[in-house]
Write a protein that holds these residues in place. Structure first.
Motif, PDB file in Angstrom:
ATOM      1  N   ARG A  40       0.990  -1.278   0.149  1.00  0.00           N
ATOM      2  CA  ARG A  40       0.198   0.108   0.568  1.00  0.00           C
ATOM      3  C   ARG A  40       1.428   0.814  -0.372  1.00  0.00           C
ATOM      4  O   ARG A  40       1.932   1.066   0.242  1.00  0.00           O
ATOM      5  CB  ARG A  40      -0.734  -0.257   1.281  1.00  0.00           C
ATOM      6  N   PRO A  41       0.677   2.038  -0.759  1.00  0.00           N
ATOM      7  CA  PRO A  41       1.585   3.718  -0.975  1.00  0.00           C
ATOM      8  C   PRO A  41       1.117   3.971   0.214  1.00  0.00           C
ATOM      9  O   PRO A  41       0.097   4.510   1.244  1.00  0.00           O
ATOM     10  CB  PRO A  41       0.595   4.384  -1.667  1.00  0.00           C
ATOM     11  N   ASP A  42       2.999   4.733   0.570  1.00  0.00           N
ATOM     12  CA  ASP A  42       3.318   5.999   1.465  1.00  0.00           C
ATOM     13  C   ASP A  42       3.834   6.903   1.218  1.00  0.00           C
ATOM     14  O   ASP A  42       4.385   7.193   0.066  1.00  0.00           O
ATOM     15  CB  ASP A  42       4.141   5.326   3.066  1.00  0.00           C
ATOM     16  N   TRP A  43       2.759   8.033   1.649  1.00  0.00           N
ATOM     17  CA  TRP A  43       3.260   9.198   0.925  1.00  0.00           C
ATOM     18  C   TRP A  43       5.273   9.779   1.259  1.00  0.00           C
ATOM     19  O   TRP A  43       5.387  10.848   0.647  1.00  0.00           O
ATOM     20  CB  TRP A  43       2.318  10.817   1.268  1.00  0.00           C
ATOM     21  N   ARG A  44       5.260   9.028   2.222  1.00  0.00           N
ATOM     22  CA  ARG A  44       6.979   9.519   2.256  1.00  0.00           C
ATOM     23  C   ARG A  44       7.807   8.629   1.528  1.00  0.00           C
ATOM     24  O   ARG A  44       9.383   9.470   2.059  1.00  0.00           O
ATOM     25  CB  ARG A  44       6.518   8.497   4.077  1.00  0.00           C
ATOM     26  N   ASP A  45       7.407   8.073   0.877  1.00  0.00           N
ATOM     27  CA  ASP A  45       8.593   7.652  -0.278  1.00  0.00           C
ATOM     28  C   ASP A  45       7.950   7.415  -1.355  1.00  0.00           C
ATOM     29  O   ASP A  45       6.457   8.082  -2.346  1.00  0.00           O
ATOM     30  CB  ASP A  45       8.410   6.072  -0.296  1.00  0.00           C
ATOM     31  N   GLY A  46       8.654   9.150  -1.815  1.00  0.00           N
ATOM     32  CA  GLY A  46       8.260   9.882  -3.575  1.00  0.00           C
ATOM     33  C   GLY A  46       8.521   9.166  -4.841  1.00  0.00           C
ATOM     34  O   GLY A  46       7.994   9.324  -5.170  1.00  0.00           O
ATOM     35  N   THR A  47       9.045   8.030  -4.041  1.00  0.00           N
ATOM     36  CA  THR A  47       8.750   6.349  -5.407  1.00  0.00           C
ATOM     37  C   THR A  47       7.808   5.746  -5.187  1.00  0.00           C
ATOM     38  O   THR A  47       8.164   4.943  -5.629  1.00  0.00           O
ATOM     39  CB  THR A  47      10.626   6.209  -5.778  1.00  0.00           C
ATOM     40  N   SER A  48       7.370   5.761  -4.216  1.00  0.00           N
ATOM     41  CA  SER A  48       6.030   5.194  -3.989  1.00  0.00           C
ATOM     42  C   SER A  48       5.155   4.850  -5.292  1.00  0.00           C
ATOM     43  O   SER A  48       4.554   5.768  -5.875  1.00  0.00           O
ATOM     44  CB  SER A  48       5.381   5.220  -2.717  1.00  0.00           C
ATOM     45  N   LEU A  49       5.253   3.565  -5.911  1.00  0.00           N
ATOM     46  CA  LEU A  49       4.202   3.746  -6.973  1.00  0.00           C
ATOM     47  C   LEU A  49       2.784   3.301  -6.320  1.00  0.00           C
ATOM     48  O   LEU A  49       2.393   3.364  -5.589  1.00  0.00           O
ATOM     49  CB  LEU A  49       4.060   1.414  -7.305  1.00  0.00           C
ATOM     50  N   PRO A  50       1.708   3.608  -7.685  1.00  0.00           N
ATOM     51  CA  PRO A  50      -0.160   3.480  -7.260  1.00  0.00           C
ATOM     52  C   PRO A  50      -0.344   2.387  -6.453  1.00  0.00           C
ATOM     53  O   PRO A  50       0.742   1.538  -6.359  1.00  0.00           O
ATOM     54  CB  PRO A  50      -0.694   4.246  -8.542  1.00  0.00           C
ATOM     55  N   PRO A  51      -1.726   2.916  -5.842  1.00  0.00           N
ATOM     56  CA  PRO A  51      -2.120   2.176  -5.642  1.00  0.00           C
ATOM     57  C   PRO A  51      -2.401   0.550  -6.634  1.00  0.00           C
ATOM     58  O   PRO A  51      -2.606   0.884  -7.781  1.00  0.00           O
ATOM     59  CB  PRO A  51      -3.562   2.370  -4.564  1.00  0.00           C
ATOM     60  N   ASN A  52      -2.345  -0.620  -6.346  1.00  0.00           N
ATOM     61  CA  ASN A  52      -2.164  -1.534  -7.167  1.00  0.00           C
ATOM     62  C   ASN A  52      -3.497  -2.189  -6.809  1.00  0.00           C
ATOM     63  O   ASN A  52      -4.164  -2.953  -5.954  1.00  0.00           O
ATOM     64  CB  ASN A  52      -0.855  -3.088  -7.246  1.00  0.00           C
ATOM     65  N   ASP A  53      -3.934  -3.129  -8.162  1.00  0.00           N
ATOM     66  CA  ASP A  53      -5.963  -4.553  -7.745  1.00  0.00           C
ATOM     67  C   ASP A  53      -4.936  -5.399  -7.960  1.00  0.00           C
ATOM     68  O   ASP A  53      -5.272  -6.305  -8.245  1.00  0.00           O
ATOM     69  CB  ASP A  53      -7.144  -4.068  -8.476  1.00  0.00           C
ATOM     70  N   PHE A  54      -3.499  -6.107  -7.902  1.00  0.00           N
ATOM     71  CA  PHE A  54      -3.437  -7.078  -7.751  1.00  0.00           C
ATOM     72  C   PHE A  54      -3.243  -8.733  -7.001  1.00  0.00           C
ATOM     73  O   PHE A  54      -4.231  -8.337  -5.906  1.00  0.00           O
ATOM     74  CB  PHE A  54      -1.656  -6.991  -7.890  1.00  0.00           C
ATOM     75  N   ASP A  55      -4.112  -9.258  -7.810  1.00  0.00           N
ATOM     76  CA  ASP A  55      -4.248 -10.761  -6.802  1.00  0.00           C
ATOM     77  C   ASP A  55      -3.302 -11.458  -6.850  1.00  0.00           C
ATOM     78  O   ASP A  55      -2.399 -11.945  -7.578  1.00  0.00           O
ATOM     79  CB  ASP A  55      -4.986 -11.700  -7.925  1.00  0.00           C
ATOM     80  N   TRP A  56      -2.408 -10.939  -5.663  1.00  0.00           N
ATOM     81  CA  TRP A  56      -0.717 -11.189  -5.132  1.00  0.00           C
ATOM     82  C   TRP A  56      -0.550 -13.050  -5.389  1.00  0.00           C
ATOM     83  O   TRP A  56       0.010 -13.241  -5.149  1.00  0.00           O
ATOM     84  CB  TRP A  56      -0.872 -10.769  -4.081  1.00  0.00           C
ATOM     85  N   LEU A  57      -1.752 -13.876  -4.747  1.00  0.00           N
ATOM     86  CA  LEU A  57      -2.223 -14.907  -5.696  1.00  0.00           C
ATOM     87  C   LEU A  57      -1.975 -15.862  -6.757  1.00  0.00           C
ATOM     88  O   LEU A  57      -1.931 -16.976  -6.263  1.00  0.00           O
ATOM     89  CB  LEU A  57      -3.353 -15.467  -4.063  1.00  0.00           C
ATOM     90  N   ASP A  58      -2.728 -14.926  -7.461  1.00  0.00           N
ATOM     91  CA  ASP A  58      -2.639 -14.738  -8.910  1.00  0.00           C
ATOM     92  C   ASP A  58      -1.411 -16.119  -9.289  1.00  0.00           C
ATOM     93  O   ASP A  58      -0.116 -15.854  -9.291  1.00  0.00           O
ATOM     94  CB  ASP A  58      -2.759 -14.001  -9.556  1.00  0.00           C
ATOM     95  N   ARG A  59      -1.703 -17.558  -9.608  1.00  0.00           N
ATOM     96  CA  ARG A  59      -0.690 -18.450  -9.872  1.00  0.00           C
ATOM     97  C   ARG A  59      -0.128 -19.177 -11.322  1.00  0.00           C
ATOM     98  O   ARG A  59       0.277 -19.504 -11.132  1.00  0.00           O
ATOM     99  CB  ARG A  59      -1.148 -19.692  -9.038  1.00  0.00           C
ATOM    100  N   GLU A  60      -1.484 -18.205 -12.056  1.00  0.00           N
ATOM    101  CA  GLU A  60      -1.718 -18.741 -13.724  1.00  0.00           C
ATOM    102  C   GLU A  60      -0.245 -18.757 -14.154  1.00  0.00           C
ATOM    103  O   GLU A  60      -0.367 -16.791 -14.579  1.00  0.00           O
ATOM    104  CB  GLU A  60      -2.682 -18.299 -13.804  1.00  0.00           C
ATOM    105  N   ILE A  61       0.152 -18.902 -15.567  1.00  0.00           N
ATOM    106  CA  ILE A  61       1.412 -18.795 -15.561  1.00  0.00           C
ATOM    107  C   ILE A  61       2.070 -19.352 -17.056  1.00  0.00           C
ATOM    108  O   ILE A  61       2.003 -20.769 -17.124  1.00  0.00           O
ATOM    109  CB  ILE A  61       2.525 -18.062 -15.275  1.00  0.00           C
ATOM    110  N   ASP A  62       1.920 -19.759 -17.970  1.00  0.00           N
ATOM    111  CA  ASP A  62       2.048 -20.664 -19.298  1.00  0.00           C
ATOM    112  C   ASP A  62       3.328 -20.348 -20.024  1.00  0.00           C
ATOM    113  O   ASP A  62       3.819 -19.605 -20.237  1.00  0.00           O
ATOM    114  CB  ASP A  62       1.152 -20.138 -20.214  1.00  0.00           C
TER     115      ASP A  62
END
Length: 468
Positions: free
Chosen positions: A229-251
């Motif tokens: 989750r982003p934090d303003w204190r890090d000027g390089t902080s990336l925008p919020p993501n909607d990733f499914d961090w548990l997604d396993r699908e890869i070919d």
């Protein structure tokens, strides 16, 4: 109760949800393991079991009401000492720093606390985080749980030792040249350095990232939902993501994976490590990927330039300390840093310029491949008492040649266990993905873990106790 220490975060949360295990019961198991193992590995700083019990009781009450605070509610977590937690001093691994309590949680600590994690301790690091070692002028010597005569690596030394020793499932380190991945490789863990800015850090520094160190890939992926989750204190902080961090699908079909066995400079790769990485690469090839040899992205000029820049930067940080304070810095570090006084401004800028050259070289390589496999560490292990794998302040960064380029190119990279040496020490495989494609690294890592089964037998305390 010791059996619960082998559970993954997913399993722990399922037990909390089913009310077959409470956060308080789980914490007591972790506390018993720490009591049994900590005198041997010395992984922790500011360990506070009483406050941990209070946090675990509060989490238990929330779970009994079916109202967890967040995705990590009740999960014990340690944070590298460099990551500030409100009210605790940040000694930076050195006896030279005044012990002033931090005024606020750093981003990683804040996110974990928001989600109900049980923050029970900080973990040790060497002076200023500038060694790949468990050696420090402030903390006791941290040791590798696999073999107490060996080094856990660093600078996230205590985090690696704590995770391998079984102090709960999640430990957060920081990485500027390999400080999550290197100790993960030497202790059999999964260590994930995400794309720079994915996990906000404060203070920011070029190449600096925070990342989870865990016993399995899923535990790190679950933590990423909180930590990213982003934090303003890090000027390089990336925008919020909607990733499914548990997604396993890869070919893997159609994917081109490079295998890098020559880092371009630094310590040569030992045969056992080379063989383990090649065996891993064949697994990806057998699964449908096109696997090709690739050359190095690092050169001697790049690594020496970075060394000059870091020396000059670090000397600037410590030169105004009173002489008696500077004398408390670990001699290895001070000997290395004082050469920074002789680096001119032009030389320092030119040294920094080599970070850009690393970025260019990494970008050029990834225009031809979709991922890269390499050793994490060039050597299997080294003595616990050494300050670095060379133990030579004139050759301080010979061991980071496979890891540091990806900090400067801001690409995600992970270390995952790919076997053991003939002496029973873990060997790490590094998996690198394109910038911002953190999920690709996690998916490739999960796939490899599924093929190998992961590490099945972890170290136990050397003395018989209720925690074994």
């Amino acid at each position: 109760m010791s059996d619960v220490l082998n559970l993954t975060i997913r399993d722990i949360l399922a037990n909390f949800r089913a009310k077959t295990l409470t956060p308080y019961e789980y914490w007591l198991a972790v506390e018993a393991r720490i009591e049994a193992f900590e005198p041997h590995v010395c992984a922790l700083y500011a360990y506070d079991p009483e406050t941990a019990r209070e946090q675990a009781r509060a989490s238990t009450e929330r779970w009994l009401r079916d109202a967890p605070q967040g995705v990590l509610d009740g999960i014990p977590v340690s944070l590298k000492e460099l990551i500030a937690t409100k009210g605790h001093p940040v000694p930076l691994g050195t006896a030279a720093v005044d012990l002033v309590p931090a005024e606020a949680d750093a981003p990683a600590a804040a996110r974990l606390r928001e989600d109900g994690a049980v923050i029970f301790a900080k973990t040790t690091c060497p002076d200023y985080g500038m060694l790949s070692s468990g050696l420090s002028s402030f903390h006791p010597l941290s040791r590798n749980p696999w073999n107490l005569t060996k080094n856990p690596g660093g600078s996230s030394a205590g985090a690696a030792a704590a995770a391998a020793a079984g102090y709960g499932p999640l430990h957060i380190g920081t990485d500027i040249g390999g400080s999550v991945r290197l100790p993960a490789g030497w202790t059999g863990l999964f260590g994930f350095k995400p794309s720079n800015g994915r996990i906000p850090v404060d203070p920011f520094y070029v190449g600096r990232c925070a990342g989870p160190m865990t016993r399995c890939v899923d535990d790190a992926a679950i933590a990423m939902a909180t930590l990213s989750r982003p934090d303003w204190r890090d000027g390089t902080s990336l925008p919020p993501n909607d990733f499914d961090w548990l997604d396993r699908e890869i070919d893997l079909r159609g994917m081109k994976i490079g295998v890098m066995l020559d880092a371009g400079c630094g310590l040569p790769v030992e045969d056992e490590i080379r063989d383990a990485v090649l065996k891993a690469a064949r697994m990806f090839e057998d699964a449908g990927a096109t696997v090709v040899d690739v050359g190095p992205v690092l050169s001697r000029v790049m690594l020496d330039g970075l060394d000059s820049f870091w020396r000059a930067k670090f000397w600037g940080d410590i030169r105004n300390l009173p002489e008696e304070r500077r004398a408390l810095i670990l001699p290895y570090i001070y000997h290395w840093a004082e050469k920074g006084a002789d680096v001119s401004g032009v030389e320092a800028v030119q040294g920094f310029g080599q970070t850009i050259e690393m970025r260019r070289a990494c970008g050029r390589l990834f225009s031809t491949v979709d991922a890269v496999l390499s050793p994490t560490n060039p050597i299997v292990s080294y003595p616990a008492e050494w300050a670095s794998p060379t133990n030579d302040p004139e050759r301080p960064f010979e061991h980071i040649a496979f890891t540091v380029p990806w900090n400067m190119s801001e690409q995600p990279a992970a270390s995952i266990n790919c076997g053991f040496s003939k002496d029973g020490m873990p060997i790490g495989l590094q998996i690198v993905g394109p910038r911002f494609d953190d999920l690709r690294v996690l998916k490739l890592s999960r796939l490899f873990e599924a093929w190998t089964g992961g590490v099945c037998a972890w170290p136990k305390p050397p003395q018989t106790s209720s925690a074994t």
